[in-house]
Design an enzyme around this catalytic site. Sequence first.
Site, PDB file in Angstrom:
ATOM      1  N   SER A 266     -42.465  52.671 -22.523  1.00 25.94           N
ATOM      2  CA  SER A 266     -41.077  53.059 -22.818  1.00 25.94           C
ATOM      3  C   SER A 266     -40.596  52.696 -24.231  1.00 25.94           C
ATOM      4  CB  SER A 266     -40.138  52.460 -21.640  1.00 25.94           C
ATOM      5  OG  SER A 266     -39.897  50.897 -22.165  1.00 25.94           O
ATOM      6  N   LYS A 267     -39.639  53.600 -24.481  1.00 23.82           N
ATOM      7  CA  LYS A 267     -38.784  53.211 -25.730  1.00 23.82           C
ATOM      8  C   LYS A 267     -38.644  51.782 -25.893  1.00 23.82           C
ATOM      9  CE  LYS A 267     -34.810  54.524 -28.564  1.00 23.82           C
ATOM     10  NZ  LYS A 267     -34.427  53.160 -28.898  1.00 23.82           N
ATOM     11  N   ARG A 268     -38.111  51.158 -24.864  1.00 20.65           N
ATOM     12  CA  ARG A 268     -37.576  49.800 -24.880  1.00 20.65           C
ATOM     13  C   ARG A 268     -38.638  48.781 -25.185  1.00 20.65           C
ATOM     14  NH1 ARG A 268     -35.578  47.288 -19.967  1.00 20.65           N
ATOM     15  NH2 ARG A 268     -34.866  49.329 -19.354  1.00 20.65           N
ATOM     16  N   ASP A 271     -39.621  49.413 -28.870  1.00 21.71           N
ATOM     17  CA  ASP A 271     -38.674  48.864 -29.820  1.00 21.71           C
ATOM     18  C   ASP A 271     -38.652  47.476 -29.838  1.00 21.71           C
ATOM     19  OD1 ASP A 271     -37.512  51.245 -30.552  1.00 21.71           O
ATOM     20  OD2 ASP A 271     -35.964  51.226 -29.182  1.00 21.71           O
ATOM     21  N   TRP A 291     -33.933  56.213 -32.999  1.00 21.06           N
ATOM     22  CA  TRP A 291     -35.366  56.133 -32.570  1.00 21.06           C
ATOM     23  C   TRP A 291     -36.359  56.240 -33.757  1.00 21.06           C
ATOM     24  CZ3 TRP A 291     -31.351  57.653 -29.426  1.00 21.06           C
ATOM     25  CH2 TRP A 291     -31.508  57.759 -28.168  1.00 21.06           C
TER      26      TRP A 291
END
Length: 515
Positions: A266-268, A271, A291
Site C-alpha cells: 500500500s501507499k501508506r 510512504d 505521491w
Amino acid sequence: MSTKQVRVRFAPSPTGPLHIGGVRTALYNYLFARKMGGKMLLRIEDTDQNRFVPGAEAYIQEALAWVGIVIDEGAGVGGPHAPYKQSERKPMYRAYADKLIAEGNAYYAFDTSEELDAMKERLKAAKVASPSYNMVTRMQMNNSLTLPEDEVKKRLERGDEYVIRLKVPRKEEIRLNDMIRGWVVVHSSTIDDKVLLKSDGMPTYHLANIVDDHLMEITHVIRGEEWLPSAPLHVLLYRFLGWEDTMPQFAHLPLLLKPDGNGKLSKRDADAAGFPVFPLDWKDPASGDTWMGFREQGYLQEATTNFLAFLGWNPGTQQELFTMDELIEAFTVERIGKSGTKFDINKAKWYNQQYMRQLPDATLTQLLKEEADKHQATYDVAKLPLIAQMLKERLTFAKDFWIEGQFFFESPKTFDEKVAAAKWNAEAVTVIVAYKDALTVYTGVFNAENVKHVLHEVLEKADIKIGKIMQALRLALTGVGAGPDLMQLIEIVGKEEAVKRMEFALATLGEKVNS
Ligand code: GLU
C-alpha cells in the site's frame, strides 16, 4: 489455440495516479503482445463518473510511455475502434443491455435506494452473511420479474428511474481456464445480480468491459488478481451475449505484497518506509496530497522496467539484466508465478545501480554536471568526464554524484570524526606535513602518477608504510574515510587546492597528536 492475431488491452480507470502494480500489468500485456506479434490497446474505463479525477488519464499515458510501452491502438493514439474512452462510447452499450433483457438474461429494476437499504437491513437482521440483490432476493423487489407486465410498461413510459440487472442463473457451474491459475470453478449462487446499466444510461464496468473486449477483438485479458472474483460474471456475460466461442483467455496476475510479504502493498506502508509505489510524482488536484514517483526518485526507465518485469515473472535462467527487446524475447505467461510477489525496493535500487553504470559516458557526465549545478559548484568542464568515470561504480542514483563526490568540487569543511579518532596520528601528521611541503615545491607535470611518486618518496624518507597513513591522507583531502582513487583526486583538484586542503586539515585536526 486460436490463430487469430493477439490483441491485448490495458484498461485502467482514471481514478487517481496509476499504481506501480498497474504499470506491471500494462508491461506484461505489452511484452505478451510484442512477443506474439500482436497489438497493445489502451482503453480508458471511466464509466464511474463519481470517481473521475482530472489529470489521471494524462498521468496514465505519461507513465506508460515512460516505462517504454508503445500503445498501438487506443486512447491518445486512435485506431479502428475509436473512441477508446468508455464515457465517449456510452451510446454503444444500450443495445447489448436490451438484448440481454429481450432474451430473459437481464431485467429492469425500479428499486429506490431506500428500498435497497431496507432489503439489506432485513437480510442482516435474518443473519444473512453477505446481503445482496440476487436470485433469491430479487423476487421480493420491484423489478420486471415481480411486477405485472403492464405495470413495468407504464413505469418505463412514464420515465421512472431504473437500472438493468443481470439475471444470474440459479444453478450453474461457471468454469474458466485461467492461463496462470488453471481451472477456476464458481457456482452461480455466489454471484449477485450485478447492475449492468445505471439509471443515467451509463453502463457499469462489467457490461462496458465485456462489450468493449468483444468489439475490440481482445484475445487475452491479462489483469490483476483483484479482478478474479469478477471473471465468472464476465464469462456469464459472454455466454448470454452469444460470444463465448470468441471469449478472451484470462490471466490473473499475482498481487504485489508488502516487503515482508504480510499483506497487499500500500501507499501508506511505502510512504512510511520512504520508497515510491507509483511511477511518477502525483499531486491530488482536490486534496493536495502527494505521491512519490520512481522517476522523480531517480530511478532510470530501463531499471524500472527491468525491475517491474521481474515482479512476478522470471525467465528461468540466471540472467537478471534485460533490455525491453530481451524481455519481449524471453517473456511467457507460463513463467508468471501464482503466488503474491514481495515488493523489494532494494532490488529496484540494485537494478538502478547496474543501469547507472551502463549509461554512456556523455550521459553520466551530463548527470554529474546537473548535480554540480544544482549545488552551485564551480568546476572545470574538462574535468567532468573523468570525475564521472571515477564515481560511476558508487552510484545508485544520479544524486549520489554529489553525495559521493562533493569533495571533487568543494574543499572539506568538516572531517569524519570516527576516522579522525582512529587514523589521525603522529605518523600521519608527519607524512601529511612532508607531503604538503613536497607538493608545494613540485614543479613537474601535476598528474596522478607523479603525485603518487612524490608521496612514495616522502614515505620512504620517513620510513612509514603507506597503509598506515592512507586513510588519514584521504581524510585530509576529502573529509571522509573512503572514496575513489586519491591520487587521481589530487590531480583533479590541482596542486594549490590539494596543498590548501592538507593545511586546513592540519590546522583543524591538529599537527601534534599522540600516537
Ligand atoms: N478498469 C479496470 C481497472 O481499473 C480494468 C480491469 C480489467 O482489466 O478488466 O483495473
